[in-house]
Design a protein around this motif. Sequence first.
Motif, short mmCIF file in Angstrom:
data_model
loop_
_atom_site.label_atom_id
_atom_site.label_comp_id
_atom_site.label_asym_id
_atom_site.label_seq_id
_atom_site.Cartn_x
_atom_site.Cartn_y
_atom_site.Cartn_z
N ILE A 41 -9.47 19.68 -6.78
CA ILE A 41 -9.59 20.66 -7.85
C ILE A 41 -8.21 21.06 -8.38
O ILE A 41 -8.05 21.34 -9.59
CB ILE A 41 -10.39 21.90 -7.38
CG1 ILE A 41 -10.71 22.80 -8.57
CG2 ILE A 41 -9.67 22.65 -6.30
CD1 ILE A 41 -11.57 22.18 -9.62
N ALA A 42 -7.20 21.09 -7.53
CA ALA A 42 -5.86 21.46 -8.00
C ALA A 42 -5.32 20.41 -8.96
O ALA A 42 -4.60 20.74 -9.91
CB ALA A 42 -4.92 21.64 -6.81
N ALA A 43 -5.68 19.14 -8.73
CA ALA A 43 -5.17 18.07 -9.57
C ALA A 43 -5.91 17.98 -10.90
O ALA A 43 -5.32 17.60 -11.92
CB ALA A 43 -5.27 16.73 -8.84
N ILE A 44 -7.18 18.32 -10.91
CA ILE A 44 -7.98 18.12 -12.13
C ILE A 44 -8.07 19.37 -13.00
O ILE A 44 -8.57 19.29 -14.12
CB ILE A 44 -9.41 17.65 -11.79
CG1 ILE A 44 -10.17 18.73 -11.02
CG2 ILE A 44 -9.38 16.33 -11.03
CD1 ILE A 44 -11.63 18.41 -10.79
N ASN A 45 -7.60 20.49 -12.52
CA ASN A 45 -7.70 21.73 -13.30
C ASN A 45 -6.49 21.86 -14.22
O ASN A 45 -5.49 22.50 -13.90
CB ASN A 45 -7.79 22.93 -12.36
CG ASN A 45 -8.01 24.23 -13.12
OD1 ASN A 45 -8.41 24.23 -14.28
ND2 ASN A 45 -7.74 25.35 -12.46
N ASN A 46 -6.59 21.25 -15.40
CA ASN A 46 -5.48 21.19 -16.34
C ASN A 46 -5.93 21.66 -17.73
O ASN A 46 -6.17 20.84 -18.62
CB ASN A 46 -4.93 19.76 -16.42
CG ASN A 46 -4.57 19.19 -15.07
OD1 ASN A 46 -3.67 19.67 -14.41
ND2 ASN A 46 -5.31 18.17 -14.65
#
Length: 693
Positions: free
Chosen positions: A260-265
Motif C-alpha cells: 500500500i505504501a508503494a501504490i498510494n500515489n
Amino acid sequence: MRNHRLALCAILLLAGTAPVYAQSQPRAAEARPPQVSPGSAARQGQPRYGSFGLDLAARDVAVDPGDDFFRYANGTWLNATEIPADRTSWSLWTVLSEDIEQQLRAIVTDAAASTDPAQRKVGDFYAAWMDEAGIEARGTAPLHPYLQRIAGIGNRDQLLATFATPGFVSPVGVGIIPNLADPTRYTAVAGQGGLGMPNRDYYLREGAEYDRYRAAYRDYIVQLHTLAGIADGAARADRIIALERRIAEAHWTPERSRDIAAINNPMTRAQLMELAPQFEWETYLQRRGLGAAETVIATQTTAIQGIGRLLDEVPLDTWKEYLAFHFINSYANYLPRAFDEAKFNFFSRTIAGQEQQRDRWKRGLGLVNAALGEAVGRIYVERHFPAESRRQMDELITNLRTAFGERLRTLDWMDDETRAQALAKLDSFEPRIGHPEVWIDYSNYQVDRGDLLGNMVRAAEFGWNLQLSRFPNPVDRRLWGMNPQIINASYNPLMNQITFPAGILQAPFFDPNADPAVNYGAIGAVIGHEIGHGFDDQGRRFDPTGRVRDWWTAASAERFTERTTRLGQQYSQYSPLPGLNVNGQLTMGENIGDLGGLEMAYAAYRRHVAQHGEPPVLNGLTGDQRFFLSWAQVWRSKQREGATRQRVLTDPHSPDEYRVNGAVRNIDAWYRAFNVTPDDALYLPPEQRVHIW
C-alpha cells in the motif's frame, strides 16, 4: 471477463477475500449425533458431514499428524478422489458451489415467467446464453460494429477514446475507489493492465513450460483471427505478443503491487502529465466520465510511465490489432461454439489443465451472477438464508472479536500506545452478514434475448455507469462488492468491514447441527481470518476509519515486521511443484490471516468451553483435536498442475495444503492436541514458531 475490468490488483489484493478454489464429494452421514457438550445449544437434526460435522472416513490415520496434518486429515479422500474432467480442482468448496448452482438454476428458470421486471431480465439474459442455435446463426455479425470502430481509429486521440470506453481493454485502467486519504469520498485510481495471459510471469519466465504457454498463446491468437475472418493472423499475432511482452516488462510484480505504501500515489492532472503525458489525461479522464476528478491515485507508477512510452514507440496499427484481438478474446465465449472452444482450449485446458467444458447451464449461471447478481441474490436470500443463521453468526463474530481483544490486551510485543489504537480499530469493525441492506436497481440495463454479445457489452457499460453515478456522492457503506449467493468472505480495509455472504454460511463452514468445536474451527477461523486482515502487513496501515495512516510506534512496527518476515521465510520454503516455491511475500497477508484467524478462533473456542464445560471425547477425538481437524478439512482439495502453477504465480493465497500445515505448526495448542514431538516433520522448536496475534 478479465480484460473488461480494471487490472488494479494492488487495490483488490487488499480486500483479503477467501476464494472458492476446489471441491469434494460429501460422504454419507454416519451414526446419529452424539450428545452435545453441557451448556451448548441443543442441535436439531443431522450434520451434513459425519455424526458431529467431520468426515472421519476422509482421514489417513496411518499418517502421523505431526508429519503432514493436511494428509492426516484428508489422505484417504485425496487417494480416492479424482478431479472431474470439467474442473481444475475439487474440494468441499466445490461441493457447496454445486449445491448453490442447483438452487440458482431454479431461480433463473422461474425468473423467465416472472412479472417483476428485474427478474424477467434475469430470465431473458439466461435464455440469450442458452440459445446456442441463435448464436450459431448470427455467426460473427455481432462482432462487426465493434471491429469496425477499431478499424476506424485514425489517431492517438481516437485510440485513447476507445481505451476509455467500457467493454474495451486498456493497458492502463482507470477506475473508482474510496479515497485512501478520506474513505468517505470517492477518488479515481489508475493502474497497470492489458495482458492476455494471467500475469507478467507467463511472458518473462524462462523454461520449457513457459515456452509451451507462449507458443500456445500465439496459436490461439492466430486461431481467433482465422475464425473472425481477419487476414494475416500469424503476423498480427507476432506483433501483439511482442507488444504484450513489452507491457509485461513494465508491469510490477504481484508482491510489489500489494504494497500500500508503494501504490498510494495521489497525483494531480499536471503530475500525471509529467509521469505519462502520452495518455493526455485531461481528455482521457473526461472521456472516462471522470472529468470532475481532482486527483488520481497512480498505483504502479513506473508501469504507467513505461506503458505510456509504448504509445510513442509502437505503431498505431499495432495498437489497433491489439485492441481487435482483445475484444474478440474478451467476448469469445458469447460467439459461435468454435470461438468458445478455442478460448477454453487455451485458458482452461492449456493454462489450467481442465479437460472439458462445464455444462453450459452452469456457465450461464456464472454469467447471470456477474451481470445481474443482486437481482438473483434477492431471491436466493428469500429462499435459502434463514434468520437463525444470522443470529448464530452474530454470536460467533462477537466471540471472535472478544477473544481477539483479549489477545491484543496481553500481547508482549505491542506497546501500549499502539495497543490502544489497535483496540480502537477492532471496536470499529463493522460485520455484514448474509446480504446487503440496499439492492442494485437494474432498470437501466437493457437485455435482449437475441443479442448475447450486446448484453455482455451493455453489462460492462451498466457497471461502469453505476460506479459513475456514485462518484459525486459520499461513499455509501451499505453497498456490497459481492453477491449474497457467492461462497466467499472478505475484509475491506477502506471501510473496515468484514463481509460474510449467505453462500458461505452453510456446511462445511457453518453447520448449526455440528459440534461447536467444528464450527469454531471452520467458520470461526474464517471470521478470524477476515478480522486478521485488518491487522496484516498491509491492512495494519489503515486506521479505524479506513484511512491510510501510520498509527504504529516504530518499536511495535519493528517487532511486528520481525515476526511477519519469519512467517514469509517459512512459506517461501514450500514447493508445490518442482522448481516453483510459494511466494512468501505475495501470500503474506493471507498467511497472516490464516495463522491469526486460527489463533483467534481457538481462543474463542476455549472461551466457549470455559462457559459450557469441557466437551466430551467423540469418536476418540478431544474437542481441541476436532477444532484443528475442522480447519484442515475445510481446505481439503486436489488441483491440477497447471492450476497450481497459475495459483502460485498469481494468487495471494497459498496452496491449500500449506494453508493447513503452514498455520498449525506455529500454534502451540496444536502440538499439545496431537502430541507433536521433535521427531515429526512439521515440528518447529518453540523459539521458531511465529506468534503474531
